[in-house]
Design a protein around this motif. Structure first.
Motif, short mmCIF file in Angstrom:
data_model
loop_
_atom_site.label_atom_id
_atom_site.label_comp_id
_atom_site.label_asym_id
_atom_site.label_seq_id
_atom_site.Cartn_x
_atom_site.Cartn_y
_atom_site.Cartn_z
N TYR A 15 48.81 42.44 40.94
CA TYR A 15 48.75 43.52 40.63
C TYR A 15 49.42 43.64 39.03
CZ TYR A 15 49.53 48.64 40.79
OH TYR A 15 49.38 50.02 40.57
N THR A 16 48.66 44.36 38.22
CA THR A 16 49.24 44.41 36.92
C THR A 16 49.06 43.29 35.84
OG1 THR A 16 51.61 43.89 36.94
CG2 THR A 16 51.00 46.11 37.70
N TYR A 17 48.84 42.15 36.20
CA TYR A 17 48.78 40.87 35.43
C TYR A 17 47.10 40.84 34.98
CZ TYR A 17 49.97 36.04 34.10
OH TYR A 17 50.09 34.91 33.37
N ILE A 18 47.06 39.66 34.07
CA ILE A 18 45.93 39.58 33.13
C ILE A 18 44.61 39.09 34.26
CG2 ILE A 18 44.50 38.47 31.21
CD1 ILE A 18 47.54 37.10 30.88
N SER A 19 43.46 39.80 34.02
CA SER A 19 42.39 39.45 35.05
C SER A 19 41.88 38.11 34.40
CB SER A 19 41.24 40.46 34.45
OG SER A 19 41.48 41.66 35.03
N PRO A 20 41.29 37.38 35.73
CA PRO A 20 40.58 36.06 35.34
C PRO A 20 39.17 35.97 34.83
CG PRO A 20 40.70 36.58 37.60
CD PRO A 20 41.00 37.65 36.99
N THR A 21 39.03 35.18 33.89
CA THR A 21 37.40 34.94 33.36
C THR A 21 37.01 33.58 33.59
OG1 THR A 21 38.21 35.02 31.43
CG2 THR A 21 37.66 36.91 31.88
N ALA A 22 37.79 32.74 34.36
CA ALA A 22 37.48 31.34 34.77
C ALA A 22 37.91 30.97 36.06
CB ALA A 22 37.81 30.62 33.63
N ALA A 23 37.23 29.99 36.72
CA ALA A 23 37.80 29.57 38.00
C ALA A 23 39.44 29.19 38.01
CB ALA A 23 36.89 28.49 38.62
N TRP A 24 39.67 28.44 36.84
CA TRP A 24 40.93 28.06 36.86
C TRP A 24 42.04 28.89 36.84
CZ3 TRP A 24 44.52 28.20 32.82
CH2 TRP A 24 44.10 28.49 31.67
N HIS A 25 41.65 30.22 36.14
CA HIS A 25 42.57 31.20 35.93
C HIS A 25 42.83 31.90 37.58
CE1 HIS A 25 40.76 32.45 31.94
NE2 HIS A 25 41.46 31.43 31.94
N VAL A 26 41.68 31.91 38.31
CA VAL A 26 41.99 32.21 39.77
C VAL A 26 43.00 31.37 40.44
CG1 VAL A 26 41.03 32.99 41.97
CG2 VAL A 26 39.74 33.41 39.72
N GLN A 27 42.74 30.17 40.49
CA GLN A 27 43.46 28.99 41.02
C GLN A 27 44.89 29.16 40.59
OE1 GLN A 27 43.48 27.09 43.37
NE2 GLN A 27 42.47 24.91 42.80
N LYS A 28 45.20 29.14 39.22
CA LYS A 28 46.55 29.50 38.83
C LYS A 28 47.26 30.52 39.59
CE LYS A 28 46.91 31.30 34.59
NZ LYS A 28 47.54 31.77 33.29
#
Ligand code: TXA
Ligand code: MG
Length: 320
Positions: free
Chosen positions: A139-152
């Protein structure tokens, strides 16, 4: 950590068993679960640490599924669907009895989106329920645009991330509701108010408060590093003078006085579409560098630029 792969059968099996997965779409990655199952939906809220008063979008890949979820589609809504679905546009429509109150915070309307992403649509087509999916960030953080963003960000909390590559659009969908026959833009996105106006006549841009549009709260898209939105190079220079370790994101080339490792270009000058595709990745990258401040140059307001600046204002906590 989560397994990352391209196996839609595996994703479907996990979702049918009530699990959550990372879901690629053309806008941003979603944190997806069975949109008709309140146990999965409460897991989405818990995983994101998002208040349950902030409703979710249901994702579909057919008009049949849409018709099961809504009680009415007006003529104006049909026109917009015809023009922009599948695509980066979400509609607020009156909900049917099938939609549980847990997914849309008990509101009379439900948000529905028909994404345009091959792997995402193939997955939706083999499921017999819609996928509830907010952006896959805390919540409130940057949205992910790659799988590694989600993983992180969420890899420790979910079993699987479906890898659909880098998101083509790069910012969240345009959200359109209605006041009678007048479309109301609740969130700007790649499809601009002007485009919708050209299609169906007058539109209004929502400028009310958070209580009426839950998604419009002011702290949003925020990295851990403080963000400063700058208008020109002079402002950037001033900031540089009083900041030890400054990062900088802009279209075009490094103005010269920013350390090479701290500068990320969003693309050629004027290329707002490319900027949209690259902005969240640039913010994720700089946010991993423990900088004191992340400066971002405001974008030209044309095309998707207005939608981008709106997000940057929120990231810099300048919206009230
Ligand atoms: O591009 C997107 O829309 C992405 C991808 C994953 O589809 N999803 C996304 O979801 O951005 P989320 O939850 O991060 O943002 C959806 C916004 C929220 O701000 C929410 O408050 C608003 O839509 N929303 C959802 N249902 C609503 C409703 N019934 N009335 C008003 N606002 C609603
Ligand atoms: Mg979000």
């Amino acid at each position: 950590m989560a397994t990352i792969g391209k196996d839609i059968e595996k994703a479907a099996t996990l979702l049918r068993a009530g699990n959550l997965i990372g879901l690629p779409t053309e806008t941003v990655y979603g944190l997806a679960g069975n949109g008709l199952d309140c146990v999965a939906i409460s897991a989405i809220y818990a995983t994101k640490q998002r208040p349950a008063t902030n409703p979710l979008i249901l994702h579909v890949a057919s008009m049949e599924m849409l018709m099961r979820l809504v009680s009415n589609v007006s003529e104006v809504a049909y026109k917009i669907i015809d023009a922009y679905w599948p695509g980066p546009l979400t509609l607020l429509l009156p909900k049917s009895d099938l939609v549980p109150a847990c997914v849309n915070a008990g509101l009379p309307h439900v948000a529905i989106r028909f994404p345009k992403h091959g792997l995402c649509n193939s997955l939706l087509q083999i499921l017999d329920f819609p996928l509830a999916a907010p952006s896959a960030n805390p919540y409130t953080y940057i949205s992910p645009t790659a799988a590694w963003h989600v993983q992180k960000m969420l890899g420790g909390k979910i079993p699987y991330i479906l890898d659909g590559g880098v998101c083509d659009v790069g910012i969240e969908s345009t959200i359109v509701g209605f006041d009678g026959d007048t479309p109301i833009i609740y969130r700007k996105g790649a499809i601009s108010p002007e485009e919708i106006e050209a299609l169906v006549g007058r539109v209004a841009v929502y400028e009310g408060n958070e209580t009426l549009a839950p998604g419009m709260h002011k702290k949003h898209y925020c990295p851990t590093t403080p963000v400063r939105l700058v208008k020109d190079i002079d402002e950037l220079k001033e900031l540089q003078a009083k900041t030890k370790n400054l990062g900088f994101i802009s279209l075009g080339v490094n103005p010269g006085f920013i350390a090479t490792s701290n500068f990320i270009s969003l693309g050629n000058a004027g290329a707002t579409k490319e900027a949209a595709r690259n902005i969240y990745n640039a913010m994720h990258q700089l946010d991993d560098m423990q900088l004191d401040v992340m400066a971002i140059m405001a974008l030209p307001e044309d095309g998707v630029g207005a939608a981008l600046n709106d997000r940057l204002m929120r990231a810099a906590e300048l919206v009230d």
